[in-house]
Write a protein that holds these residues in place. Structure first.
Motif, mmCIF file in Angstrom:
data_model
loop_
_atom_site.group_PDB
_atom_site.id
_atom_site.type_symbol
_atom_site.label_atom_id
_atom_site.label_comp_id
_atom_site.label_asym_id
_atom_site.label_seq_id
_atom_site.Cartn_x
_atom_site.Cartn_y
_atom_site.Cartn_z
ATOM 1 N N GLY A 12 0.843 -6.930 -3.453
ATOM 2 C CA GLY A 12 1.177 -7.175 -4.855
ATOM 3 C C GLY A 12 2.062 -6.082 -5.425
ATOM 4 O O GLY A 12 2.961 -5.562 -4.751
ATOM 5 N N LYS A 13 1.782 -5.701 -6.664
ATOM 6 C CA LYS A 13 2.638 -4.759 -7.397
ATOM 7 C C LYS A 13 2.678 -3.383 -6.745
ATOM 8 O O LYS A 13 3.655 -2.668 -6.860
ATOM 9 C CB LYS A 13 2.144 -4.650 -8.852
ATOM 10 C CG LYS A 13 2.239 -5.975 -9.616
ATOM 11 C CD LYS A 13 1.877 -5.850 -11.064
ATOM 12 C CE LYS A 13 0.404 -5.708 -11.320
ATOM 13 N NZ LYS A 13 -0.420 -6.850 -10.915
ATOM 14 N N LEU A 14 1.598 -3.009 -6.087
ATOM 15 C CA LEU A 14 1.553 -1.721 -5.389
ATOM 16 C C LEU A 14 1.839 -1.890 -3.897
ATOM 17 O O LEU A 14 2.619 -1.127 -3.308
ATOM 18 C CB LEU A 14 0.164 -1.087 -5.609
ATOM 19 C CG LEU A 14 -0.140 0.203 -4.871
ATOM 20 C CD1 LEU A 14 0.878 1.290 -5.213
ATOM 21 C CD2 LEU A 14 -1.548 0.695 -5.221
ATOM 22 N N ASP A 33 -1.455 -10.638 3.303
ATOM 23 C CA ASP A 33 -1.957 -11.013 1.976
ATOM 24 C C ASP A 33 -2.665 -12.364 2.085
ATOM 25 O O ASP A 33 -2.220 -13.237 2.842
ATOM 26 C CB ASP A 33 -0.798 -11.111 0.965
ATOM 27 C CG ASP A 33 -1.295 -11.026 -0.472
ATOM 28 O OD1 ASP A 33 -1.060 -9.990 -1.124
ATOM 29 O OD2 ASP A 33 -1.943 -11.989 -0.940
ATOM 30 N N TYR A 71 -6.113 -10.769 10.270
ATOM 31 C CA TYR A 71 -6.455 -9.345 10.361
ATOM 32 C C TYR A 71 -6.376 -8.815 11.798
ATOM 33 O O TYR A 71 -6.158 -7.629 12.011
ATOM 34 C CB TYR A 71 -7.868 -9.119 9.805
ATOM 35 C CG TYR A 71 -7.907 -8.990 8.304
ATOM 36 C CD1 TYR A 71 -7.684 -7.770 7.686
ATOM 37 C CD2 TYR A 71 -8.144 -10.093 7.502
ATOM 38 C CE1 TYR A 71 -7.711 -7.644 6.310
ATOM 39 C CE2 TYR A 71 -8.175 -9.982 6.118
ATOM 40 C CZ TYR A 71 -7.963 -8.757 5.529
ATOM 41 O OH TYR A 71 -7.986 -8.636 4.165
ATOM 42 N N THR A 87 -8.922 -4.350 -7.761
ATOM 43 C CA THR A 87 -10.301 -3.944 -8.089
ATOM 44 C C THR A 87 -10.484 -4.214 -9.593
ATOM 45 O O THR A 87 -10.464 -3.283 -10.404
ATOM 46 C CB THR A 87 -10.531 -2.444 -7.771
ATOM 47 O OG1 THR A 87 -9.440 -1.673 -8.274
ATOM 48 C CG2 THR A 87 -10.686 -2.189 -6.291
ATOM 49 N N THR A 125 -7.879 1.391 -6.587
ATOM 50 C CA THR A 125 -8.653 2.332 -7.414
ATOM 51 C C THR A 125 -10.149 2.020 -7.327
ATOM 52 O O THR A 125 -10.566 0.887 -7.590
ATOM 53 C CB THR A 125 -8.202 2.202 -8.889
ATOM 54 O OG1 THR A 125 -6.780 2.313 -8.930
ATOM 55 C CG2 THR A 125 -8.835 3.270 -9.760
ATOM 56 N N ARG A 274 -8.380 0.048 -18.776
ATOM 57 C CA ARG A 274 -9.699 -0.127 -18.161
ATOM 58 C C ARG A 274 -10.259 1.182 -17.602
ATOM 59 O O ARG A 274 -11.443 1.268 -17.296
ATOM 60 C CB ARG A 274 -9.651 -1.237 -17.118
ATOM 61 C CG ARG A 274 -8.758 -0.985 -15.945
ATOM 62 C CD ARG A 274 -8.424 -2.271 -15.212
ATOM 63 N NE ARG A 274 -7.915 -1.976 -13.878
ATOM 64 C CZ ARG A 274 -8.638 -2.089 -12.787
ATOM 65 N NH1 ARG A 274 -9.880 -2.502 -12.844
ATOM 66 N NH2 ARG A 274 -8.116 -1.802 -11.614
#
Ligand SMILES: NC(=O)c1ccc[n+]([C@@H]2O[C@H](COP(=O)([O-])OP(=O)(O)OC[C@H]3O[C@@H](n4cnc5c(N)ncnc54)[C@H](O)[C@@H]3O)[C@@H](O)[C@H]2O)c1
Length: 445
Positions: A12-14, A33, A71, A87, A125, A274
């Motif tokens: 995704g974004k990271l 993904d 995987y 997360t 995170t 958050r």
């Protein structure tokens, strides 16, 4: 030097910028993904997210980017796996590690058959205690292998700002490495020696210190933002005060640096809002109180209301209000926890006619707000129709406002939340208000 093959789980974004940056640095990479659309896009060489510089990096390094559909391939073909899955926050404010555990379980099952050492790196995170109590346990159980012997496990949180992810990944101020053991930490440190454009400090420590440091850094930064906003609120009611002058003065003190220290609107986005809640939830579990985190959050929650208070005297029946900037900050289409969304909701409560414009986030805004607001096709079109304009993000595109001319009989009111514009260069038909500045009163003769 032979570079390890690396994999990234969660693109995704990271994760997708991490994959592309590693490929650009010469690493052979494998991405995975659960979302087939994301995988299909990357296979075609298309960036799955909107992030400046990502598309060109992906196109230029396609030969070193492979996308796996299971995987087993991830584990078999690489020796280091970075986990960058979401997360999300729980109802109690804690970060849910459920998706990390799913990824770790699947990785563990594939590790059963692997004879060589594998390094698992959690970048998502998490909160203090998660690495030891949850992630380690899941990985050892699923793999029937021993951490520190058969595999290594690191916590390596990212400090990135959307819109600047490529630069932030390649030029970090420091790299935080929470390590299971020396070997794991050294392998990850060696990776960063090659990966980074700069020479950041590689801070190696145990898991819990890295976990606490990550959440502490984010909450400290938001505390700076809320502190500056508290000063901005005060400046607005003090004649001749200007928060910009005040925060700049403070930033001259060596103990206070100027980054993230401007009184304007509050913070938003997928991380900052958050983090204070999560720190508060953790403190509660420990039988403690995170008062500073709570106050930071409270101040942030009243920022949209502060904007409404400022324009309320100009709101009449059917007043057309234009919001400029819907994303939570410039150069991104992410509108999650954006202050602009809060402002729109407050305005709709007051029955205002709301139109919105954003150079990148208009589609995202449409999905969130639907038919409740109008959408301007261009900056100029939106501004012409509006009675009140709220400039909500410091996007450089909005500097064009200073070149616009209007034939309007009635004055438009413009509230500049970021003091981006020069009042003197605006058309005379615009009444300019700036957040964080008190009214001007005559100087003594
Ligand atoms: N975005 C940021 O600015 C930022 C900054 C610092 C840290 N982080 C942290 O990084 C993590 C990821 O955030 P993001 O913004 O990249 O999330 P995202 O939602 O943009 O992307 C996550 C990706 O993971 C995939 N995914 C979910 N479960 C999976 C699984 N079991 N296996 C494989 N893929 C899976 C999703 O399909 C999605 O494509 C979060 O923990 C977040 O807190 C994000």
């Amino acid at each position: 030097m032979i570079l390890p093959k690396i994999s990234v789980v969660g693109l995704g974004k990271l994760g997708s910028p991490l994959l592309a940056c590693a490929a650009a640095k010469g690493f052979s990479t494998v991405g995975y993904d659960v979302n087939d659309q994301v995988s299909a896009n990357i296979r075609k060489g298309e960036s799955p997210v909107l992030e400046p510089g990502l598309q060109s990096l992906m196109s230029a390094n396609r030969s070193r980017i492979k996308v796996a559909d299971n995987y087993q391939t991830v584990v078999r073909e690489t020796s280091v796996t970075f986990i960058t899955v979401p997360t999300p926050s729980n109802a109690n404010g804690r970060f849910s590690v459920e998706m990390v555990l799913q990824a770790v379980r699947a990785l563990g099952k594939s590790l059963v058959k692997k004879n060589s050492y594998h390094l698992v790196v959690v970048v998502s995170t998490v909160l203090p205690g998660d690495m030891r109590q949850n992630i380690l346990v899941e990985l050892e159980q699923a793999s029937s292998k021993k951490c520190g012997k058969d595999f290594g496990l690191c916590y390596n949180p990212a400090f990135i700002a959307l819109g600047n992810v490529i630069h932030d990944l390649l030029n970090p101020d420091f790299v935080l490495i929470g390590e299971s053991d020396q070997r794991a930490g050294k392998e990850l440190a060696d990776f960063y020696e090659v990966f980074c454009d700069n020479k950041p400090n590689l801070l190696r420590m145990n898991w819990v210190n890295a976990e606490l440091a990550k959440i502490a850094i984010n909450t400290y930064v938001t505390t700076k933002i809320s502190f500056a906003n508290m000063l901005a609120e005060m400046s607005e009611v003090l004649p001749n005060a200007d928060v910009e002058v005040v925060t700049k003065a403070l930033a001259n003190d060596r103990r206070i640096n100027p980054a993230y220290f401007r009184g304007a609107l509050g913070y938003g986005g997928p991380c900052f809002p958050r983090d204070n809640l999560a720190l508060g939830a953790l403190a509660k579990e420990l039988g403690l109180q995170a008062n500073i985190a709570e106050a930071t959050d409270q101040i942030n929650r009243r920022q949209a209301f502060r904007v409404i208070k400022r324009i309320e005297p100009y709101l009449k029946k059917q007043t057309k209000v234009l919001i400029l900037g819907m994303s939570y900050k410039p150069k991104t289409n992410v509108i999650e926890s954006s202050q602009s969304i809060d402002i729109v909701n407050e305005l709709l409560e007051l029955n205002a006619l709301v139109e919105v414009y954003d150079p990148l986030a208009l589609e995202a805004a449409k999905q969130k707000l639907g038919h409740r607001v109008l959408y301007a096709n261009s900056l100029e079109q939106g501004v012409r129709k509006a009675d009140i304009i709220i400039l909500a993000t410091p996007d450089q595109t909005f500097l064009q406002l200073m070149g616009f001319k209007f034939k309007s009989e009635t004055k438009k009111v413009l509230l500049d939340c970021w003091r981006l514009l020069d009042e003197k260069r605006l058309d005379k038909s615009i009444q300019y208000l700036a957040l964080g500045r008190g009214r001007t009163v005559r100087k003594p003769a």
